[in-house]
Write a protein that holds these residues in place. Structure first.
Motif, PDB file in Angstrom:
ATOM      1  N   GLY A  97     -13.305  42.259 -25.684  1.00 30.27           N
ATOM      2  CA  GLY A  97     -13.468  42.804 -24.342  1.00 30.27           C
ATOM      3  C   GLY A  97     -13.518  41.710 -23.293  1.00 30.27           C
TER       4      GLY A  97
ATOM      5  N   THR B 143      -6.569  42.110 -29.297  1.00 29.28           N
ATOM      6  CA  THR B 143      -6.621  43.211 -28.337  1.00 29.28           C
ATOM      7  C   THR B 143      -5.216  43.623 -27.911  1.00 29.28           C
ATOM      8  OG1 THR B 143      -8.777  42.485 -27.501  1.00 29.28           O
ATOM      9  CG2 THR B 143      -7.473  43.900 -26.061  1.00 29.28           C
TER      10      THR B 143
ATOM     11  N   ASP C 218     -10.611  45.854 -22.074  1.00 26.97           N
ATOM     12  CA  ASP C 218     -11.595  46.621 -21.321  1.00 26.97           C
ATOM     13  C   ASP C 218     -12.900  45.834 -21.248  1.00 26.97           C
ATOM     14  OD1 ASP C 218     -10.149  49.144 -20.882  1.00 26.97           O
ATOM     15  OD2 ASP C 218     -10.265  49.358 -23.063  1.00 26.97           O
TER      16      ASP C 218
ATOM     17  N   VAL D 188     -16.378  45.376 -22.439  1.00 25.38           N
ATOM     18  CA  VAL D 188     -16.971  45.783 -23.718  1.00 25.38           C
ATOM     19  C   VAL D 188     -18.351  45.153 -23.854  1.00 25.38           C
ATOM     20  CG1 VAL D 188     -16.754  45.788 -26.224  1.00 25.38           C
ATOM     21  CG2 VAL D 188     -14.709  45.986 -24.809  1.00 25.38           C
TER      22      VAL D 188
ATOM     23  N   TYR E 227     -17.421  50.829 -23.998  1.00 29.74           N
ATOM     24  CA  TYR E 227     -16.147  50.426 -23.398  1.00 29.74           C
ATOM     25  C   TYR E 227     -16.077  50.928 -21.958  1.00 29.74           C
ATOM     26  CZ  TYR E 227     -14.536  49.713 -28.243  1.00 29.74           C
ATOM     27  OH  TYR E 227     -14.395  49.295 -29.549  1.00 29.74           O
TER      28      TYR E 227
ATOM     29  N   ARG F 258     -13.366  51.423 -19.523  1.00 31.24           N
ATOM     30  CA  ARG F 258     -11.898  51.422 -19.516  1.00 31.24           C
ATOM     31  C   ARG F 258     -11.373  51.018 -18.142  1.00 31.24           C
ATOM     32  NH1 ARG F 258     -11.086  51.228 -24.913  1.00 31.24           N
ATOM     33  NH2 ARG F 258     -12.014  53.029 -25.985  1.00 31.24           N
TER      34      ARG F 258
END
Length: 683
Positions: A247, A271, A486, A488, A597, A599
């Motif tokens: 993240g 990712t 994202d 995280v 998360y 987004r």
């Protein structure tokens, strides 16, 4: 908004540029410049300045920079930072020297224990004691705290890490110690373990705390330099930093908790692979990120990367949920050398300076890149579209000692170096797949990094993998991963030794979920997060086992199911990993974890849109070396000339300014709808 992903490698610094939300994956631009060692920020700033000018970005335009960095990792490996100190409970001063009873290489008679990051004279004790359940047995003695901190400062400590016994269960004494320290030593940089990762395992928790304070100054200086550039040139610019869990977080958070960035660069590549695997419907992917210095492999299964809490940075454990990555010292700059009469490749690398011999920048040692050039895998025009010329003559000179020792010519020696490099990778990848319980026949190999497009197909052939996916942005794929990430956040609560029921577990999960949601809101400006998702995990084991495995219990939590559902999820995961499960055995839970998360707006999958041109002509021809012989007059294609649906069987080479894709004999290359290249083993 202009969004720029940045990834620093040992040889090159990569940039992926996404203009705005209207554009998709195929519109992402790329830039690549040599890494400026040891002033790593210099190449980042130089690249950002070049991109801002090329894209005509005004001083008031919004810009988002998302950066993956190895600066903290290098500091730990090189142990280059000033001394720090450890404060711990009376009787536990030697926790770093004792570490764990087990040896990492129990059959090596010459193996020794790791030299502690903090030597014993810099470890200090304070009078206090908590019981295992978190209750207070001996209150914290303030005088012992002041005495310990005074001695640490006198002995030259620039920062202090605090790890008190059982503080993962109750942080009361650590919080009191921090308050005393900040009242009496306001200029001292000090952090406690409960602020970083409150999990059981005293040695690992102490090391995590010390790693954080050890790299804190260098990360603050490094990120501060980049942030200052953005404030001068782009007042509306914002800096995010990638995390080891795949993240991102704010630069301010990265400065406070830099330990979360120690594996950030490789994690960004995974990712990116997760996103592309979903777009291309490849549910089981082995990633291969091969740069100039090292190669990293990881698994992405059914859209989700594999996580681990058993990672290491240098000689030290990293007790955090991070993307599971197997690293090896094999890159395009890996040096070939003779150990007596035995040919070896790596782990030492020529880096960006002086670089491989063929760069003509002062390097004289033979490297994998020199071997690629001698086997004609690389364009004689050079790299980066000709901006980095390559010298075949210097490559031959560097390879001469290897050829002489092997009583062969330079070409045969070069091919031997490539074979040794492939063998080194096999020795790491095969056990990695075995531990994950997955066979190579089920996988697609996704290759990226500056050297991935060349060496990946060679490794796939040895592994028996029949599908190789080369992303359109393979040379800057980790930088693209920064754009695909994202926000995280991971949160943990240790529950080992406590009596749990379904209600108490759900209550803890709810508290951890709220913590994650608050974190996401504080990290991002209003409107940047599109939605918040939550993943619930439990570190569980059979009651008689000494190790735990992470189990996804999201369905059980969301449905409000009882303990039987949690146990069933554990049995299923144990069966998957080890081929065995005892549904009648009691299950114990050590930790509960929640991953949150936030987004963000990210590039979307869009077809390339270029009309297929099956008649595209090669731009040139040259002989290619495979299987100890020359394959004459092989076609060399320019990637810019090839549209969706183009196909050709190997041996051939597809060249781009920033990457080279090798198609060995027996493989057929096809351009997919997103502009990526799929290599398939022909029967």
């Amino acid at each position: 908004m202009l969004r720029i992903g940045v990834d620093i490698g040992g040889t090159f610094t990569d940039f992926a540029i996404w203009r705005d939300e209207a554009d998709g994956y195929r519109q992402i631009d790329a830039e690549k410049i040599p890494t400026s060692r040891p002033q790593f920020a210099k190449s980042v700033i130089e690249g950002l300045a070049r991109i801002v000018e090329r894209h005509r970005v005004g001083p008031d335009d919004p810009v988002l920079v998302v950066h993956g960095t190895t600066v903290g990792t290098n500091a730990v490996i090189e142990r280059s930072e000033p001394p720090i100190a450890l404060i711990t409970t009376t009787g536990y001063r030697d926790i770093l020297n004792i570490a764990r009873l087990r040896l990492d290489k129990p059959t090596d008679l010459f193996n020794g224990r790791t030299t502690p990051l903090v030597p014993r004279p810099m470890a200090f004790e304070v009078n206090e004691r908590l019981r295992a359940d978190g209750s207070v047995e001996t209150p914290l003695d303030a005088d012992s705290v002041i005495a310990a901190l005074s001695q640490a400062i006198e002995r030259g400590a620039t920062a202090v890490g605090v790890c008190l016994l059982h503080s993962y269960r109750n942080p009361v004494h650590e919080a009191q110690l921090l308050e005393i320290a900040r009242d009496n030593f306001p200029d001292l940089d000090i952090m406690a373990s409960h602020e970083i990762w409150p999990q059981q395992s005293e040695y690992e928790r102490a090391m995590l705390t010390l790693l954080n304070v050890y790299v804190k100054r260098v990360m603050e200086d490094y990120l501060g330099e980049i942030d200052s550039f953005l404030k001068r040139r782009l007042p509306n610019g914002r800096l995010l930093v990638t995390k080891s869990n795949g993240g991102v977080m704010s630069a301010a958070e990265a400065c406070r908790l830099p330990v979360h960035t120690l594996l950030s660069g490789p994690a960004a590549g995974v990712t990116a692979a997760r996103a592309l695997s979903e777009w291309t419907e490849n549910p089981h992917v082995l990633t291969m990120d091969m740069g100039g210095t090292s190669t990293d492999v990881a698994l992405v299964q059914v859209g989700r990367p594999t996580l681990t809490a058993q990672a290491e940075v240098g000689d030290f454990p990293l007790l955090l949920p991070v993307t599971a990555i197997e690293a090896m010292g094999a890159g395009g700059g890996s040096i070939a050398w003779l150990d007596g009469k035995v040919l070896k490749v790596g782990p030492r690398s020529a880096g960006s300076k002086p670089g491989p011999a063929c760069y003509a920048a002062g390097g004289t040692a033979p490297t994998m890149t020199d071997a690629y050039l001698l086997c004609n895998y690389l364009s004689p025009r050079g790299l980066l579209g000709g901006r980095l010329p390559l010298s075949r003559e210097l490559a031959e000179q560097a390879m001469a000692p290897i050829a002489k020792a092997g009583d062969c010519d330079a070409i045969t020696a070069a091919e031997s170096c490539i074979e040794i490099g492939t063998s080194n990778m096999l020795a790491k990848v095969v056990p990695f797949l075995a531990r994950a319980g997955i066979g190579s026949a089920d996988l697609t190999l996704m290759i990226f990094g500056g050297a991935g497009g060349i060496h990946g197909p060679l490794l796939a052939e040895e592994l028996g993998i029949k599908r190789v996916l080369v992303p359109r942005l393979s040379s800057v794929f980790c930088a693209f991963g920064c754009l695909a990430a994202d926000l995280v956040h991971d949160a943990v609560r240790s529950v080992a030794g406590t009596t749990m029921n379904a209600d108490s577990m759900l209550r803890i999960f709810e508290e951890l979920a709220r913590e994650g949601q608050d974190w996401v809101v504080n990290q991002a400006p209003r409107g940047q997060v599109q939605q918040i998702d939550t993943l619930y995990l439990a570190e569980a084991r059979y009651a008689a086992q000494s190790f735990t495995i992470p189990v996804d219990v999201t369905h059980a939590v969301v449905s409000g199911a009882g303990l039987a559902a949690f146990a069933a999820a554990f049995h299923a995961e144990h069966e998957k990993l080890f081929g065995y499960a005892d549904v009648n055995a009691p299950v114990a839970v050590n930790e509960l974890m929640v991953r949150t998360y936030g987004r963000q707006v990210k590039p979307h999958a869009t077809p390339e849109g270029k009309v297929a041109d099956h008649s595209a002509s090669p731009k040139s021809h040259r002989d290619l070396r495979f299987q100890r012989k020359w394959w004459p007059d092989c076609p060399i294609f320019s990637r810019a000339d090839l549209g969706e649906g183009w196909a050709h069987s190997g041996p051939t080479v597809i060249e781009h300014d920033l990457s080279t894709v090798l198609v060995p004999p027996g493989f057929r290359a096809v351009i997919g709808a997103l502009g990526d290249i799929m290599l398939t083993k022909e029967d």
